[in-house]
Scaffold this motif. Structure first.
Motif: not given
Lengths: 486, 1062
Positions: B249, B256-258, B377-378, B601, B898, B918
């Motif tokens: 993340t 957010g995830e990477r 962000k994501y 987003q 989340t 995370k």
């Protein structure tokens, strides 16, 4: 048993659980190891966690920090600005803003119209503190509180700002204030961690700013100093309950056998870590009893719930957490920190902030009253506040009933009480626009220095060497705000 | 294994014997609890640490803070004439001002001053006295001098050493009057080395084989086998991921995830293929700059993109752009140089010779990445590359070959096709398709031929704020809009920011006003959602979460003429960047001006799909709108051309071929191929289309990974005053600190040159720092305990000669990583028993003298992996996306709204290093067992011992399930035996490699008897206990018995010995 090992064992236990006399569950362990262990531990309980701490006689033995995450609007709650009504909707004068930086959310906004608070303020108590109608219960205890209206910070966004408040640095990696205290002072209660955290979700803005483990993390300090989060769903402490189908009697037997086998190993290998491990299993077992006991509020009388408000009967609410905070304080937990989310009112502020105040006002005030009635307020420092303030100018559209406010690091209000702070005073002032501080600024580092001071710690002398440098919570700054202390 | 070049024992012993004869030993001393000051004072060992800790703060490298113009960290200044006096005069205490001041009676004179909080002990003052008396010989800081290969010291006990390491260790032990511990028993040894080299325990069969092998090379065979195992790469990578602050993340706010697991897999692979450390270094620091860099070399540069990335709404991007570079500089210098260079960000370093200017010269090497301060962000933030997995690369290779042949097939048909098509055209009459458009992906269609309904389904649109009105349109009738009325189409055309979609309409704007053509957007000004609008004649596409700072907004370059029909079509490819939006006007691609490119987003809303409205009453459309179509894919330019062409198929066919426009030709061909072509041709065509789609799908499903890239024109770099992003000072160019060797002649002064310099043999630090970290892996503490600080505040190396020997050996072997591991684990030092006597414990509690073997708790991920391996649950699979095993419910939710979507099946049982990380809510069991949080670089291993660890091992479903499956294993596995004694012995051996002793067996058996009695009598509890986890309970087993064995197995998994390497 080897006295050297005994000492090692004892020291390691104290790191986690403090240094009071041995509790009930020690019997089995003592029988296995050596009765002298208990005696040694009792004797050791007279001394400080780190050598030489506290540095001087403390006023506060513990802290309850009611962190309002998202940044409550100071000019809608405590920092009354009557002249704003006259310039509602007019542009914030450049002479006030002075070109200071804005967040990326409003820096490209074309106008900065002044949004006066739509809430009524009145003076309260003998101290005559101004408090808005949103906080009737807090207003009622105003004479107990010390309002600091001149807080300021450097950070203008939530993540760095709240990280700064918790660790004295905007970027991740430093220990949180509670872990500094665990490291320096340990805990007064052997069956509970020295640093407990509880989180709750605001109803005013339900999808608001997140929180992060790092806010109660131990940074470069060993992980045993990190805050332990008490939860309202599932186990109050992670993995506290035995698995389904494994009852207490079986657990006890298993732990006894485990202790026997580990003791055989200790005898054979001589590694004091094994002794520590044996002790930690006993402590874990005791937590399995002491934590549910603590979180089971069924023994609280009705009038207590009534004082904390109806939400206090619902686990996981801020009000329920306030009640638990008092129970933790009674049991000597050193640093109790509540985080209440939902204060980030960029838009729709009047409606959202009303919800937030409903969540927190009554319970915060009740906690103060409750502690006072029990004689705990004198040695418990309570702090209420967020990570920065909010802008006087409107973010988004300003209408007759509605406005929003962006982040404002240059001034905001927090309050504190008990634990050596003066009661019924206001400290610091802001200008007519609630934009700049005009008197007695208090920086985040100053607040940290002051909190440590209340606990008998010289903030310049609580240090930890990491990567060649003696780090401290207040970095290279911080002045104790003597004027607000008794 | 071909690369391992550890010297054989024999050759070492031969050399050792020679050395013994000719080399005298340097005086060595421990600085342990019973610190005895050596007779001969050595500046670096004895004096510098005192000066650094006590004096450098005011009399060190930082010129801004320097007092009295006295600098004690440099030789020239320490001995300089300071105006009639000198700080240090060799051999002359009376005239050494330093000594006079540290011994002054007058508190005003006395150094260090009281307010500094520092003090000198009598022993320290004595050391300084003797150093001055002995001539005050100065030395440059040891770590900044290149290591020289030390001679092997002579030892009395010549039979003990097995390789060079042991010579150095033994020499010191003998000096201290200590003897090494005996070798650990074989069982302990194989468990130790297996856990150390693979992170997993040995199986009983492996233990048996080793016990049975009495050959002198038995141990070496085990070591070679382990080094060849793919598990070795996983084990080595685990610590590297801590250093590289690897996570799944982005690390700020909602976190957010990477996807960086392609980089993680590269690391595992590099270790398993024994990539030399110099190559490992260069590829990670600057693989992108290597000539014709391969995909793997680019992926490797993810090392310096693993830092956190901030996408919070209100950030000031310039501020974070600086933080990212700072993170790279700090991480790189910690990991390779063991230096706390980061201290010089705001001011000259207080202890080590690095100026603030030099810091920003290093900064300049990492400052040319085409990145933005505001991260995505994501997802991954640019620069990033598509990085198909090896399997996908293979798949693509095959698809490309098939595609080529399919294209040939179509080409072969081409003549035939042209002839057949022209035949067909002749046969075509007006009955045939008129207004054909390709139908693939169409999800909503409003023909607006007299009603506002969706022709794709049964949903109905409704006119709002006015009566329904239609007029003659481009295709039959069109909706008529007057700046007030619009069509509410209900819940159609729902898209978010990961979704591909296209939308189009014919429009004829009346006058200049324009307005919203179609939208799914809140109907207030500056609202969120998506919309296609006409503003001042220009077409706008808005994908908005929040106006100004969380949106994509683009505008057509040209204006559309009012009062004329135009076809407008927008496509969005789900990429979340402005570049993913394409606009077509009248079938032709329209150049776009990007107004905002900050979408972070999803813009998904619960608003209805509206035609003629969205974004507030003032934005209502004026004019005609016809034939609104929405597709759930990003249409191609060819599709856009077809849809905008209104000519009927029969009309086009009726034109002479040479009179047809290009779009007409395309449309006719497309129609013919799709609907009328003879089967062989149609089949070849369909095949080609299908293959193209397949290929696109593979490309699209390929993971991306963040990489380093270099801007064509380097950014300017400035000293930042007090380290602040908005306070630039002097401009600087890339360069190395003066206290370190320069770039080799001819090397480029850029990131690639820097990377090569790191592993140049002239570099005094890199090899030492690397081998010191390896040492830490095996012995729990580095030879320099401060593995992250080799500066003057760091620890003086406990065995500098050994450290230098290892460092030079590392370089000599061509940076052979496996060989270095082998050298360490083959040593007699490593093989010692870890039992400790009380006397030794008091003398050397941390085992810094190495008079015994290492004994300490396993790393967090090994605690988990071992439980899974012992039970047989472990699923071994190298690499791939991170997995989400069990985690207490609600952990993510209560902090960040989340949900943690736990995986099922084999993903529950992968090694801990693959657990989804995370950053803001790290896997709790890992953190409890002292994992680094992965927020910043971490190279120091720490171990605590807390009750939370006990609770986790006792109660976490991971371990309860493992206990039950282990119980099943001993009850069913052939060879485990039938009696409780046999079975418990088996479980004990699986966990600890050894059988229990009689006393231990007694305890376990007695416990088992009691559990068995209990669970036989309490079947429902037995059922509950044995139902932990998602793997199925073996129903053929008696559940009471299974529960009893489960309890014993859990106990065994909780033993101190089980979670300890000893």
């Amino acid at each position: 048993m080897d006295p050297y090992l005994e000492r090692e064992l004892m020291i390691t236990r104290r790191h986690f659980f403090g240094r009071s006399s041995a509790g009930i569950g020690m019997a089995a362990l003592a029988a296995l190891l050596n009765r002298e262990l208990e005696a040694a531990d009792t004797a050791a309980s007279q001394t400080g966690g780190l050598d030489g701490l506290p540095h001087f006689e403390p006023k506060a033995k513990r802290v309850i920090y009611l962190f309002q995450s998202g940044a409550p609007s100071q000019m809608d709650l405590f920092d009354y600005k009557p002249r704003l009504d006259d310039c509602r909707g007019t542009e914030l004068p450049d002479s006030v803003r002075m070109g200071q930086r804005l967040t990326g959310m409003t820096s490209t906004q074309q106008n900065f119209p002044i949004a006066a608070s739509k809430f009524h303020f009145a003076k309260h108590g003998d101290s005559g503190a101004w408090v808005s109608e949103l906080m009737p219960h807090t207003a009622a205890v105003a004479d107990e509180l010390c309002f600091i209206k001149s807080m300021h910070t450097e950070a203008i966004n939530h993540d760095p700002a709240i990280t700064f408040f918790q660790t004295g640095a905007q970027l991740a990696g430093r220990p949180s204030i509670g872990s500094w205290l665990s490291y320096g002072l340990g805990s007064e209660n052997q069956d509970l961690p020295g640093f407990v955290v509880m989180v709750s979700q605001g109803t005013g803005n339900p999808n608001d700013q997140p929180l992060y483990d790092r806010l109660w993390g131990s940074g470069f300090l060993p992980t045993k100093y990190q805050g332990v989060k008490f939860r309202s769903v599932g186990d109050p402490v992670l993995y506290l309950s035995n698995p389904p189908g494994l009852g207490d009697k079986t657990r006890r037997r298993m732990l006894d056998d485990l202790a026997k086998l580990n003791t055989l190993k200790l005898d054979e290998f001589g590694d004091p870590e094994i002794g520590t491990r044996i002790a930690q299993y006993e402590l874990a077992y005791r937590m399995q009893t002491s934590v549910p006991e603590l979180t089971d509020v069924s023994d609280e009388p009705d009038h207590i719930f009534e004082m904390y408000g109806p939400l206090s009967r619902t686990p996981g609410t801020f009000a329920a957490n306030c009640l638990l905070a008092r129970r933790l304080a009674e049991r000597g937990v050193r640093f109790i920190q509540l985080f209440h989310r939902g204060w980030d009112q960029h838009t729709n502020l009047p409606k959202q902030i009303s919800g937030q105040c409903r969540d927190t006002d009554q319970a915060s005030a009740a906690l103060v009253t409750d502690l006072k009635q029990r004689g705990l307020l004198d040695d418990t420092l309570v702090v209420w506040g967020g990570e920065f303030g909010r802008t006087v100018y409107c973010q988004g559209r300003l209408t007759a009933d509605d406005y929003g406010r962006d982040h404002h690091p240059r001034c905001f209000t927090i309050w504190m009480t008990g634990g050596g702070s003066k009661r019924g005073i206001s400290y610091g002032e802001t200008d007519d626009f609630c934009y700049n501080i005009t008197r007695d600024p208090v920086h985040v580092h100053d607040l940290h220095a002051t909190i440590l001071h209340c606990l008998g710690i010289d903030h310049t002398r609580l240090t930890y060497k990491f990567q060649g440098r003696h780090h401290r919570l207040t970095d290279v700054a911080g002045n104790v705000v003597k004027e607000i202390l008794t | 294994m071909g690369r391992v070049r550890a010297p054989s024992f024999r050759s070492w012993v031969e050399r050792a014997l020679v050395c013994v004869a000719v080399v005298g030993s340097a005086p060595l001393s421990s600085r342990g609890a019973d610190d005895r000051l050596p007779q001969r004072v050595e500046f670096n060992r004895d004096i510098r640490p005192i000066l650094s800790e006590t004096c450098f703060g005011c009399h060190g490298p930082d010129k801004a803070k320097r007092k009295a113009d006295l600098r004690l960290d440099s030789e020239a200044s320490a001995f300089a004439d300071l105006g009639g006096y000198r700080a240090i005069v060799p051999g002359d205490l009376d005239n050494s001002e330093l000594y006079q001041r540290i011994t002054a009676e007058d508190p005003e004179e006395r150094m260090p001053p009281k307010e500094s909080g520092r003090a000198l002990s009598p022993e320290q003052i004595d050391a300084i006295r003797r150093w001055i008396e002995q001539g005050a010989k100065w030395q440059k800081h040891w770590a900044l001098l290149a290591p020289e290969r030390p001679p092997l010291p002579s030892v009395q006990n010549t039979t003990w050493p097995l390789n060079a390491i042991d010579g150095f260790v033994l020499a010191q032990l003998e000096h201290e009057g200590l003897a090494p511990a005996p070798e650990a028993d074989k069982t302990t040894l194989i468990r130790r080395v297996t856990l150390d080299l693979t992170g997993l325990p040995p199986t009983p069969a492996e233990v048996d084989a080793f016990l049975a092998d009495e050959s002198p090379s038995a141990y070496q065979k085990v070591v070679d086998r382990l080094l060849a195992s793919p598990r070795y790469g996983e084990r080595m990578a685990a610590r590297w991921l801590d250093a590289a602050r690897y996570a799944d993340t982005n690390g700020y706010q909602s976190d957010g995830e990477r996807t960086m697991w392609r980089w993680r897999d590269w690391v595992i692979d590099a270790f398993n293929h024994n990539m030399p450390f110099d190559q490992f270094t260069v590829e990670q620091i600057a693989g992108d700059m290597l000539p014709s860099a391969t995909l793997d070399q680019k992926i490797a540069t993810g090392f310096n993109r693993n830092h956190r990335g901030n996408a919070e709404g209100g950030i000031i991007p310039e501020e974070y752009a600086v933080e990212y570079v700072v993170d790279r500089v700090d991480t790189t210098s910690t990991v390779w140089l063991g230096l706390t260079v980061g201290c010089a960000r705001c001011h000259d370093h207080k202890f080590d010779p690095f100026t603030q200017k030099e810091y920003y010269q290093l900064f300049a090497y990492f400052h040319n990445v085409p990145e933005r301060g505001k991260a995505i962000k994501y997802g991954n933030s640019p620069p990033l590359i598509a990085s198909p997995t090896p399997e996908q690369q293979e798949q693509l290779k095959q698809l490309e070959a098939t595609l080529a042949s399919a294209e040939d097939d179509v080409k072969v048909c081409e003549c035939e096709l042209a002839a057949a098509q022209s035949e067909w055209e002749k046969s075509l009459d007006a009955v045939h398709a008129n207004t054909w458009t390709p139908a693939g992906g169409l999800v909503a269609h409003f023909a607006l031929d007299g009603n506002p309904h969706n022709t794709c389904d049964t949903s109905k649109g409704n006119f709002k704020d006015g009566k329904p009105s239609f007029a003659l349109g481009q295709l039959g009738m069109a909706g008529e809009f007057d700046g007030s009325r619009y069509i509410d189409c209900g819940d159609a055309a729902v898209f978010g920011f990961y979704d591909k979609f296209s939308a189009c309409a014919w429009i004829e704007a009346k006058g200049e006003h324009g307005g919203t053509i179609l939208s799914r957007m809140t109907d207030t000004a500056r609202a969120d959602g998506y919309s296609l609008t006409l503003e001042g004649g220009k077409v706008h596409v808005n994908l908005v979460k929040r106006w100004l700072d969380d949106a994509i907004r683009v505008e057509s370059e040209q204006s559309l003429a009012p009062n004329q029909w135009h076809h407008v079509l927008v496509t969005y490819d789900g990429s979340r960047v402005a570049d993913g939006v394409k606009l077509y006007v009248d079938g032709r691609p329209e150049p776009l001006k990007v107004l905002l490119d900050d979408l972070n987003q999803s813009f998904k809303t619960s608003e209805p799909f509206r035609i003629g409205a969205g974004g507030g009453p003032e934005e209502r459309f004026r004019g005609l709108i016809d034939d609104v179509r929405v597709y759930n894919e990003a249409l191609s330019a060819g599709d856009a051309e077809l849809i905008a062409n209104l000519d009927s198929i029969s009309d086009i066919a009726a034109l002479p071929a040479e009179k047809r426009s290009k779009p007409q030709v395309h449309k006719l061909r497309a129609y013919y191929l799709e609907n009328q072509a003879p089967e062989p041709i149609a089949r070849a065509w369909r095949n080609l289309v299908a293959l193209r789609k397949q290929k696109a799908a593979v490309v699209e499903s390929s993971p991306t990974t963040m990489v380093m890239q270099e801007l064509d024109t380097p950014r300017d770099t400035f000293v930042l005053i007090r380290g602040q992003y908005d306070k630039p000072g002097d401009r600087v160019s890339p360069g190395l600190p003066a206290s370190l060797p320069p770039l080799p002649a001819g090397a480029p002064n850029n990131r690639l040159g820097f990377a090569r310099w790191l592993v140049d043999p002239s570099n005094p630090l890199t090899a030492r720092v690397a081998v010191n970290r390896y040492w830490q892996m095996y012995f729990g503490v580095g030879l320099v305990k401060t593995v992250d600080d080799f500066g003057s505040q760091g620890e003086w190396p406990r065995h500098q000669a050994l450290l230098d020997w290892l460092a030079t050996e590392f370089v000599r072997t061509g940076w052979d990583v496996k060989a270095m591991q082998k050298t360490i684990v083959m040593s007699a030092t490593y093989r010692q028993s870890s039992r400790v006597t009380r006397a030794l414990l008091q003398r050397d509690p941390e085992n810094r003298l190495l008079a015994r073997g290492p004994r300490f708790r396993l790393p967090a991920e090994t605690v988990r992996d071992q439980a899974l391996a012992v039970s047989g649950l472990l699923v071994e699979k190298l690499g791939g996306p991170s997995v989400k095993p069990y985690q207490p419910a609600g952990l993510w939710k209560e902090l960040a709204d989340t949900d943690y979507q736990q995986d099922h099946g084999e993903s529950l049982y992968r090694r801990g290093m693959y657990t989804f990380w995370k950053r803001t809510v790290a896997p709790p069991a890992m953190i409890t067992f002292d994992s680094s949080g992965r927020e910043a670089c971490c190279v120091r291993e720490t171990r605590t011992n807390t009750p939370l660890q006990a609770l986790t091992l006792m109660n976490d479903v991971t371990f309860v399930e493992a206990a039950r499956v282990l119980a099943q294993r001993i009850m069913t596995e052939a060879g485990a035996g039938q009696s409780p004694e046999d079975r418990i012995t088996r479980a004990f051996r699986l966990a600890t490699a050894r059988p229990p002793r009689t006393s231990e067996r007694k305890v376990l058996l007695a416990g088992f008897g009691e559990y068995l009695r209990y669970y036989r009598a309490h079947k429902s509890e037995a059922l509950e206990l044995t139902s932990a986890g998602e793997s199925k309970r073996d129903e053929s087993l008696d559940v009471g018995e299974l529960a009893a064995y489960t309890t014993v197995a859990s106990l065994i998994l909780n033993l101190d010995e089980t979670i300890t390497k000893e």
